[in-house]
Design an enzyme around this catalytic site. Structure first.
Site, PDB file in Angstrom:
ATOM      1  N   ARG A 144      14.640  63.103-116.199  1.00 18.42           N
ATOM      2  CA  ARG A 144      13.604  62.397-115.420  1.00 18.42           C
ATOM      3  C   ARG A 144      13.752  62.856-113.973  1.00 18.42           C
ATOM      4  NH1 ARG A 144      16.638  58.320-118.106  1.00 18.42           N
ATOM      5  NH2 ARG A 144      17.319  57.526-116.079  1.00 18.42           N
ATOM      6  N   ARG A 147      19.893  46.479-113.964  1.00 16.82           N
ATOM      7  CA  ARG A 147      18.476  46.262-113.665  1.00 16.82           C
ATOM      8  C   ARG A 147      17.736  45.822-114.923  1.00 16.82           C
ATOM      9  NH1 ARG A 147      15.384  50.960-110.361  1.00 16.82           N
ATOM     10  NH2 ARG A 147      15.527  52.109-112.317  1.00 16.82           N
ATOM     11  N   CYS A 198       2.685  50.870 -82.245  1.00 18.71           N
ATOM     12  CA  CYS A 198       1.636  49.888 -82.539  1.00 18.71           C
ATOM     13  C   CYS A 198       1.138  50.099 -83.970  1.00 18.71           C
ATOM     14  CB  CYS A 198       0.479  50.025 -81.559  1.00 18.71           C
ATOM     15  SG  CYS A 198       0.987  50.091 -79.827  1.00 18.71           S
ATOM     16  N   MET A 199       0.157  49.297 -84.359  1.00 17.65           N
ATOM     17  CA  MET A 199      -0.373  49.405 -85.712  1.00 17.65           C
ATOM     18  C   MET A 199      -1.024  50.781 -85.948  1.00 17.65           C
ATOM     19  SD  MET A 199      -3.103  46.935 -87.662  1.00 17.65           S
ATOM     20  CE  MET A 199      -2.210  45.425 -87.391  1.00 17.65           C
ATOM     21  N   ASP A 200      -1.716  51.272 -84.935  1.00 13.05           N
ATOM     22  CA  ASP A 200      -2.543  52.475 -85.129  1.00 13.05           C
ATOM     23  C   ASP A 200      -2.283  53.577 -84.105  1.00 13.05           C
ATOM     24  OD1 ASP A 200      -4.156  50.619 -86.844  1.00 13.05           O
ATOM     25  OD2 ASP A 200      -4.626  49.805 -84.868  1.00 13.05           O
ATOM     26  N   LYS A 234       5.857  58.289-110.224  1.00 11.09           N
ATOM     27  CA  LYS A 234       5.524  56.889-109.908  1.00 11.09           C
ATOM     28  C   LYS A 234       5.178  56.748-108.422  1.00 11.09           C
ATOM     29  CE  LYS A 234      10.515  56.049-109.467  1.00 11.09           C
ATOM     30  NZ  LYS A 234      11.711  55.565-110.198  1.00 11.09           N
ATOM     31  N   HIS A 251      20.297  54.617-116.841  1.00  8.77           N
ATOM     32  CA  HIS A 251      20.046  55.048-115.456  1.00  8.77           C
ATOM     33  C   HIS A 251      21.326  54.824-114.667  1.00  8.77           C
ATOM     34  CE1 HIS A 251      17.506  56.179-112.159  1.00  8.77           C
ATOM     35  NE2 HIS A 251      17.586  55.023-111.534  1.00  8.77           N
ATOM     36  N   TYR A 303       3.487  47.247 -76.155  1.00  7.28           N
ATOM     37  CA  TYR A 303       3.780  45.821 -76.329  1.00  7.28           C
ATOM     38  C   TYR A 303       5.196  45.474 -75.879  1.00  7.28           C
ATOM     39  CZ  TYR A 303      -0.402  45.510 -79.269  1.00  7.28           C
ATOM     40  OH  TYR A 303      -1.684  45.543 -79.739  1.00  7.28           O
TER      41      TYR A 303
HETATM   42  C1  LIG Z   1      12.665  56.486-110.268  1.00  6.33           C
HETATM   43  C2  LIG Z   1      13.485  56.771-111.459  1.00  6.33           C
HETATM   44  C3  LIG Z   1      13.926  58.077-111.731  1.00  6.33           C
HETATM   45  C4  LIG Z   1      13.767  59.220-110.763  1.00  6.33           C
HETATM   46  O1  LIG Z   1      14.785  59.149-109.810  1.00  6.33           O
HETATM   47  P1  LIG Z   1      14.996  60.291-108.715  1.00  6.33           P
HETATM   48  O2  LIG Z   1      16.216  59.863-107.991  1.00  6.33           O
HETATM   49  O3  LIG Z   1      13.792  60.259-107.841  1.00  6.33           O
HETATM   50  O4  LIG Z   1      15.132  61.580-109.442  1.00  6.33           O
HETATM   51  C5  LIG Z   1      14.569  58.314-112.936  1.00  6.33           C
HETATM   52  N1  LIG Z   1      14.791  57.315-113.814  1.00  6.33           N
HETATM   53  C6  LIG Z   1      14.419  56.045-113.562  1.00  6.33           C
HETATM   54  C7  LIG Z   1      14.717  54.993-114.568  1.00  6.33           C
HETATM   55  C8  LIG Z   1      13.773  55.735-112.388  1.00  6.33           C
HETATM   56  O5  LIG Z   1      13.426  54.463-112.131  1.00  6.33           O
END
Ligand SMILES: *Cc1c(COP(=O)(O)O)cnc(C)c1O
Length: 374
Positions: free
Chosen positions: A222, A138, A313-315, A40, A169, A267
């Site tokens: 995951r 969540r 700064c920004m850049d 992601k 999770h 700045y």
């Molecule tokens: C982002 C996410 C993960 C991955 O988590 P890590 O700590 O980067 O391994 C796994 N499961 C869910 C639901 C997530 O949102």
């Protein structure tokens, strides 16, 4: 965003580090378990399509993303592996997901009702993973009876819905104290017991869970931050194998000058030289994701630490040099220089955040250069 290819600031991503981290993790899994690469947010800033490719080469058999658009991008790139969207998707997009063979996360019965009532037909039943809220607070089912009913509901509406997975999770898998983690696992067992038939995928493990609580894994993990060689606990708990950082950030000095004692920099004139000093300017700033709160942190030049002086700064930003140095001298903002190195965790510690936020924060203005792809 316009990519700054004619500027020396760049992110360098090492494919061999990504493959190392993923294959180390795959080797620890039991034979029936799969590793889905969590890519992601543009692969935590590393580039979604490239990371999909490298993780697949190293043994990932599926992908997790946060939003449907990320999944569609992978399909467009030609990936045919299973893809799970971890966040909540609008029911109106269910057909788009089903037609692209993208699995969606569902957290309540109402979502399933809405989809079952849609008059559209799907080319394949939509693959659904039911999220269970065991304590993350969540998304997901909090009640095991409602959860079991949702599973039954999908079996009754199998022309449209396919109960492919269930997951939870953890909120504290990266902490030494396991009390809350154990509470969450015991709640998850209740949900497992409420089902007569388990779905294809039962999964609970992010990187931290798989590294330090592998016994809970289920049959898929995951795996996210570990892909990129970052420790999910920062430095609190050691990884069972070496996580190799995949991303470096480098630039060059584009302007070098001597300032007299009493002259100020940037700045707000927050930095004033106490003696005559050499100051170098680096073409990177908060618009690149190098955050303003890193003022006072350092970069590495020829293996030496150089403090970032004055506001970022920004850049552009300025550093104090140990001596006169030529324009064009290499600057390491993250990575190794001589015997010194700066990790994303070092940057995060200084900025009072976590390594995840640092790499995700690098914007598209920074070119991503890949090395060791073969
Ligand atoms: C982002 C996410 C993960 C991955 O988590 P890590 O700590 O980067 O391994 C796994 N499961 C869910 C639901 C997530 O949102």
């Amino acid at each position: 965003m316009v990519v700054g290819v004619n500027r020396p600031s760049r992110l360098i991503i090492d494919a061999s580090a990504i493959r190392h981290n993923v294959s180390e993790e795959v080797q620890r899994l039991d034979q029936k378990s799969e590793l889905f690469a969590v890519i992601k947010a543009n692969g935590y800033g590393h580039g979604i399509r490239k990371i999909a490719q490298f993780t697949k080469e190293a043994g990932a058999t599926g992908f997790c993303v946060a939003i449907l658009d990320e999944a569609l991008d992978l399909r467009e790139a030609g990936f045919t592996e299973p893809i799970l969207v971890l966040g909540i998707t609008d029911p109106d997009s269910a057909k788009l997901a089903a037609d692209n063979d993208v699995s969606l996360t569902v957290g309540d019965q109402e979502w399933l009702n809405q989809v079952s009532q849609q008059s559209v037909t799907f080319s394949n039943p939509l693959k659904v993973h039911l999220a269970i809220d065991t304590g993350m607070g969540r998304i997901g089912f909090q009640n095991s009876e409602e959860f079991a009913k949702a599973a039954d509901f999908m079996r009754e509406h199998s022309e449209k819905l396919d109960f492919e997975g269930m997951f939870t999770h953890f909120a504290t898998a990266d902490e030494k104290n396991t009390d809350y983690f154990n509470l969450q696992t015991s709640r998850f067992k209740e949900f497992l017991n409420a089902l007569s038939e388990k779905p294809k995928y039962v999964h609970v493990s992010n990187t931290a869970t798989s590294l330090w609580h592998a016994a809970c894994n289920g049959n898929m993990i995951r795996f996210g931050v570990g892909i990129y060689g970052m420790n999910p606990s920062g430095r609190a708990i050691e990884s069972p194998y070496e996580l190799k950082p995949a991303m470096r950030l480098e630039s060059k000095l584009v302007f070098v000058k001597k300032i007299k004692a009493g002259r100020s920099v940037s700045y707000g004139a927050t930095y004033t030289a106490k003696e005559d000093e050499w100051i170098g300017t680096i073409p990177i700033g908060y618009a690149d994701g190098y955050e303003r709160r890193l003022q006072g942190f350092y970069v590495l030049i020829d293996g030496q630490k150089c403090e970032i002086v004055g506001r970022i700064c920004m850049d552009q930003m300025m550093v104090r040099l140990p001596k006169e140095m030529p324009v064009g001298t290499k600057v390491v903002l993250a990575g190794q220089s001589g015997s010194e190195s700066i990790s994303m965790t070092n940057i995060a510690d200084y900025a009072a955040t976590i390594n995840y936020e640092i790499t995700c924060g690098f914007t598209d203005r920074l070119p991503r250069i890949y090395e060791n792809e073969q």
